[in-house]
Design an enzyme around this catalytic site. Structure first.
Site, mmCIF file in Angstrom:
data_model
loop_
_atom_site.group_PDB
_atom_site.id
_atom_site.type_symbol
_atom_site.label_atom_id
_atom_site.label_comp_id
_atom_site.label_asym_id
_atom_site.label_seq_id
_atom_site.Cartn_x
_atom_site.Cartn_y
_atom_site.Cartn_z
ATOM 1 N N LYS A 10 6.430 -2.050 1.863
ATOM 2 C CA LYS A 10 5.252 -1.470 2.548
ATOM 3 C C LYS A 10 4.056 -2.403 2.400
ATOM 4 O O LYS A 10 3.149 -2.162 1.601
ATOM 5 C CB LYS A 10 4.967 -0.070 1.981
ATOM 6 C CG LYS A 10 4.065 0.776 2.883
ATOM 7 C CD LYS A 10 4.182 2.237 2.538
ATOM 8 C CE LYS A 10 3.174 3.117 3.252
ATOM 9 N NZ LYS A 10 3.265 3.108 4.704
ATOM 10 N N LEU A 56 11.107 1.183 7.076
ATOM 11 C CA LEU A 56 10.554 1.648 5.808
ATOM 12 C C LEU A 56 11.292 2.929 5.411
ATOM 13 O O LEU A 56 11.492 3.812 6.255
ATOM 14 C CB LEU A 56 9.052 1.934 5.964
ATOM 15 C CG LEU A 56 8.365 2.345 4.657
ATOM 16 C CD1 LEU A 56 8.218 1.136 3.731
ATOM 17 C CD2 LEU A 56 7.005 2.961 4.929
ATOM 18 N N GLU A 67 12.134 2.342 14.211
ATOM 19 C CA GLU A 67 11.267 3.427 13.730
ATOM 20 C C GLU A 67 10.023 3.465 14.591
ATOM 21 O O GLU A 67 9.859 2.648 15.503
ATOM 22 C CB GLU A 67 10.909 3.223 12.256
ATOM 23 C CG GLU A 67 10.173 1.918 11.983
ATOM 24 C CD GLU A 67 9.936 1.630 10.501
ATOM 25 O OE1 GLU A 67 9.856 2.571 9.693
ATOM 26 O OE2 GLU A 67 9.813 0.439 10.161
ATOM 27 N N TYR A 123 0.820 -1.211 0.000
ATOM 28 C CA TYR A 123 0.000 0.000 0.000
ATOM 29 C C TYR A 123 0.849 1.255 0.000
ATOM 30 O O TYR A 123 2.059 1.203 0.218
ATOM 31 C CB TYR A 123 -0.968 -0.012 1.184
ATOM 32 C CG TYR A 123 -0.356 0.309 2.540
ATOM 33 C CD1 TYR A 123 0.484 -0.593 3.184
ATOM 34 C CD2 TYR A 123 -0.615 1.522 3.168
ATOM 35 C CE1 TYR A 123 1.043 -0.281 4.421
ATOM 36 C CE2 TYR A 123 -0.069 1.832 4.416
ATOM 37 C CZ TYR A 123 0.766 0.924 5.031
ATOM 38 O OH TYR A 123 1.320 1.234 6.246
HETATM 39 N N1 PDD Z 1 2.849 4.995 7.418
HETATM 40 N N2 PDD Z 1 7.557 3.667 8.829
HETATM 41 C C1 PDD Z 1 6.412 2.964 8.857
HETATM 42 C C2 PDD Z 1 6.407 1.646 9.539
HETATM 43 C C3 PDD Z 1 5.256 3.486 8.253
HETATM 44 O O1 PDD Z 1 4.113 2.766 8.278
HETATM 45 C C4 PDD Z 1 5.301 4.750 7.640
HETATM 46 C C5 PDD Z 1 4.104 5.364 6.956
HETATM 47 C C6 PDD Z 1 6.523 5.460 7.647
HETATM 48 C C7 PDD Z 1 6.675 6.819 7.007
HETATM 49 O O2 PDD Z 1 6.618 6.731 5.603
HETATM 50 P P1 PDD Z 1 6.110 7.949 4.711
HETATM 51 O O3 PDD Z 1 6.921 9.130 5.119
HETATM 52 O O4 PDD Z 1 6.384 7.529 3.332
HETATM 53 O O5 PDD Z 1 4.632 8.143 5.012
HETATM 54 C C8 PDD Z 1 7.630 4.879 8.237
HETATM 55 C C9 PDD Z 1 1.674 5.447 6.726
HETATM 56 C C10 PDD Z 1 1.484 6.921 6.767
HETATM 57 C C11 PDD Z 1 0.455 4.664 7.205
HETATM 58 O O6 PDD Z 1 0.611 3.468 7.364
HETATM 59 O O7 PDD Z 1 -0.628 5.238 7.371
#
Ligand code: PDD
Length: 284
Positions: free
Chosen positions: A148, A204, A180, A33
């Site tokens: 992801k 991620l 993270e 996703y």
């Molecule tokens: N989550 N690390 C994890 C485990 C994440 O699920 C996310 C993002 C990030 C940050 O990635 P980005 O900057 O590309 O949004 C880091 C999204 C927002 C979610 O699951 O809703």
């Protein structure tokens, strides 16, 4: 009012949207996703999300459901149909529907679903002025967190653990070091240096992380990509997280200890301002 969502080539009312019970996303979390932010009716860093999506699909030998240009058109149409000013577009691709078997099916057609979430005030300062509290939790997720995938049960459990402890989120810890946040990347600031874990299979590669680190370097801030511990975070001057849905969000407490003054710090505030300004200017 019902939203209009996108399912496999069609725009339909959310109550009409249907997916097979044999979909491998449903049966096996065999799907990936992306979450892309909408500000002023435009998409933030669409390219970054499209590139990461392609990488996630490749790592899992999963077929792309459509081209990047088609994806952009679908995002834009959903934003328009649902009248989104500030919010998110959620996209999910799964390997498709097939009789249940662990081996990948050879003839399944990928499932593509997108929907919007309106979040009025997302770019406002209300949440960022308060900051968030995080607890520490063991990182027991699988070893390919760079992909992801929709396997989000443990992050959901972490949010519940945080809530039960009177906090907002969890920072995950593996072999003594923070990997993270449960749905964001984690940072500390010490003596003016921004410290965040290096990229690898353990985290991620956040699209927001990449932009924020670039802006920090352009603003002559010192950046160190390395592991840090919870104790180091508790002794830091500031802490914050980044993600598509929170941009740059200050962290004011780590596992029960106030960070710095216990209030959102200047580095996080500045980075949030720069990020929002630069990304709005480049939004599509
Ligand atoms: N989550 N690390 C994890 C485990 C994440 O699920 C996310 C993002 C990030 C940050 O990635 P980005 O900057 O590309 O949004 C880091 C999204 C927002 C979610 O699951 O809703």
């Amino acid at each position: 009012m019902e939203r209009t969502v996108y399912v496999n080539g069609e725009y339909v009312a959310e109550s009409e949207a249907k997916i097979s019970i044999f979909d491998r996303g449903f049966l096996m979390a065999d799907g990936v996703y992306e979450v892309t932010t909408v500000l002023g009716g435009k998409l933030i860093d669409f390219d970054g999300h499209a590139v990461r999506l392609e990488r996630s699909l490749n790592e899992l030998d999963m077929a792309a459901a459509c081209t990047k240009e088609e994806l952009l058109a679908i995002h834009r149409k959903l934003v328009e149909l649902n009248n989104i000013d500030e919010g998110l577009v959620y996209l999910q691709v799964t390997r498709g529907a097939a009789d249940r078997d662990f081996a990948y099916p050879t003839d399944a057609t990928p499932t593509l679903v997108l929907f919007t979430q309106a979040k009025p005030g997302l770019s406002g300062t209300a949440a960022a002025d308060k900051g968030i509290k995080v607890i520490a939790a063991d990182d027991i997720r699988w070893g390919r967190r760079d992909i992801k995938t929709v396997q989000l049960l443990y992050p959901s459990m972490c949010k519940m653990m945080a809530k039960a402890a009177g906090a907002d989120d969890a920072w995950l810890v593996e072999d003594g070091f923070v990997t993270e946040g449960s749905s964001n990347n984690a940072y500390i600031v010490k003596d003016g240096t921004i410290i965040t874990r290096h990229l690898g299979n353990e985290i991620l590669a956040g699209i927001t992380r990449s932009a924020v680190l670039r802006f920090a370097k352009e603003a002559q801030m010192q950046v160190e990509e390395r592991s840090f511990t919870i104790a180091e975070a508790q002794a830091a001057d500031e802490a914050f997280v980044t993600s598509a849905s929170t941009f740059v969000m200050p962290v004011i407490e780590v596992d029960g200890a106030a960070v710095g003054t216990g209030k959102p710090g200047p580095v996080a505030k500045r980075l949030r301002e720069i990020y929002l300004e630069e990304m709005r200017a480049k939004a599509v």
